[in-house]
Design a protein around this motif. Structure first.
Motif, short mmCIF file in Angstrom:
data_model
loop_
_atom_site.label_atom_id
_atom_site.label_comp_id
_atom_site.label_asym_id
_atom_site.label_seq_id
_atom_site.Cartn_x
_atom_site.Cartn_y
_atom_site.Cartn_z
N TYR A 249 1.03 -1.28 0.03
CA TYR A 249 -0.06 0.01 0.00
C TYR A 249 0.83 1.48 0.14
O TYR A 249 1.72 1.30 1.09
N ARG A 250 0.51 2.06 -0.75
CA ARG A 250 1.34 3.42 -1.23
C ARG A 250 0.48 4.58 -0.75
O ARG A 250 -0.52 4.84 -1.37
N VAL A 251 0.66 5.33 0.41
CA VAL A 251 0.13 6.45 0.86
C VAL A 251 1.18 7.81 1.11
O VAL A 251 2.18 7.57 1.93
N ASP A 252 1.03 8.62 0.23
CA ASP A 252 1.82 9.83 -0.11
C ASP A 252 3.13 9.25 -0.23
O ASP A 252 3.29 8.50 -1.31
N GLU A 253 4.26 9.53 0.43
CA GLU A 253 5.79 8.94 0.09
C GLU A 253 6.14 7.56 0.86
O GLU A 253 7.33 7.20 0.64
N PHE A 254 5.20 7.07 1.83
CA PHE A 254 5.31 6.10 2.48
C PHE A 254 4.77 4.68 2.11
O PHE A 254 3.70 4.88 1.15
N THR A 255 5.47 3.47 2.04
CA THR A 255 4.91 2.41 1.63
C THR A 255 4.74 1.42 2.66
O THR A 255 5.53 1.34 3.66
N TYR A 256 3.44 0.78 3.02
CA TYR A 256 3.04 0.12 4.07
C TYR A 256 2.79 -1.36 3.67
O TYR A 256 2.35 -1.58 2.58
N GLU A 257 3.09 -2.29 4.46
CA GLU A 257 2.40 -3.65 4.18
C GLU A 257 1.66 -3.90 5.35
O GLU A 257 1.60 -3.59 6.74
N LEU A 258 0.58 -4.73 5.27
CA LEU A 258 -0.13 -5.12 6.38
C LEU A 258 -0.22 -6.57 6.72
O LEU A 258 0.03 -7.40 6.06
N GLU A 259 -0.35 -6.74 7.92
CA GLU A 259 -0.34 -8.22 8.32
C GLU A 259 -1.59 -8.64 9.37
O GLU A 259 -1.71 -7.93 10.06
N VAL A 260 -2.20 -9.75 8.78
CA VAL A 260 -3.56 -9.92 9.40
C VAL A 260 -3.32 -10.78 10.57
O VAL A 260 -2.34 -11.63 10.91
N GLU A 261 -3.58 -10.25 11.85
CA GLU A 261 -3.54 -10.84 13.20
C GLU A 261 -4.67 -11.55 13.44
O GLU A 261 -4.76 -12.57 13.97
N ARG A 262 -5.88 -11.02 13.42
CA ARG A 262 -7.17 -11.60 13.69
C ARG A 262 -8.05 -11.48 12.69
O ARG A 262 -8.14 -10.16 11.99
N LEU A 263 -8.97 -12.24 12.25
CA LEU A 263 -10.18 -12.12 11.18
C LEU A 263 -11.38 -12.86 11.96
O LEU A 263 -11.57 -13.74 12.34
N ILE A 264 -12.53 -11.81 12.17
CA ILE A 264 -13.57 -12.28 12.71
C ILE A 264 -14.79 -12.23 11.81
O ILE A 264 -15.07 -10.93 11.25
N ILE A 265 -15.21 -13.28 11.41
CA ILE A 265 -16.37 -13.35 10.57
C ILE A 265 -17.64 -13.47 10.98
O ILE A 265 -17.87 -14.42 11.63
#
Length: 172
Positions: A141-157
């Motif tokens: 994910y690119r927001v402004d000049e920063f690049t981010y990665e996301l890691e899923v810790e928990r998924l509640i369905i």
């Protein structure tokens, strides 16, 4: 006192006869017009009553169908909304590594990634939970000049899909 005998004079007899015949004709015309109007009114009233009865029957049928569908829908729960929660949001904000606007944009990008699950059955989403996790974690994910990665810790369905994520800044 004496009333003059006008009924014996031909002129007055014609006048009274004309008034009587005119009154009878006027009354006949009035009855004809009123009868025609009343007949049309009764016909229109019956048609409207039939239409109302048909509409009530249709509404009752539609309400029964709606109730049946609601019962089936309750049996098969659907995803109604998606909530994204960042577990390390306060830590990143306190260390001035990112700002609230970037967090908001990142949250919207993550929601865009999984917005297709809204309206799907909970059971089908649960069967494809690995796909949801991979789609969130594999994207950069690119927001402004920063690049981010996301890691899923928990998924509640549930009817409200809740995804708890960790934010990782990969590039400044």
């Amino acid at each position: 006192m004496h009333i003059p005998p006008y009924y014996k004079k031909a002129g007055w007899q014609k006048f009274f006869a004309g008034m009587f015949i005119g009154g009878v004709i006027a009354y006949a015309i009035f009855l004809f017009m009123y009868g025609t109007h009343f007949e049309n009114w009764i016909e229109e009233n019956l048609m409207l009553r039939d239409e109302i009865r048909d509409l009530k029957d249709r509404a009752e049928t539609l309400n029964k169908d709606k109730e049946e569908l609601n019962e089936k829908r309750k049996e098969q729960l659907v995803i109604q909304s998606v909530e994204i929660v960042f577990l390390n949001e306060s830590k990143l904000l306190s260390q001035n590594l990112t700002d609230r606007l970037s967090i908001y944009k990142l949250r919207e990008l993550a929601k865009e990634q999984i917005h297709d699950v809204i309206g799907k059955d909970v059971s089908s989403v649960a069967d494809n939970e690995r796909l949801i996790i991979k789609s969130l974690e594999s994207k950069i994910y690119r927001v402004d000049e920063f690049t981010y990665e996301l890691e899923v810790e928990r998924l509640i369905i549930s009817p409200k899909l809740t995804v708890s994520l960790q934010i990782k800044i990969t590039k400044n």
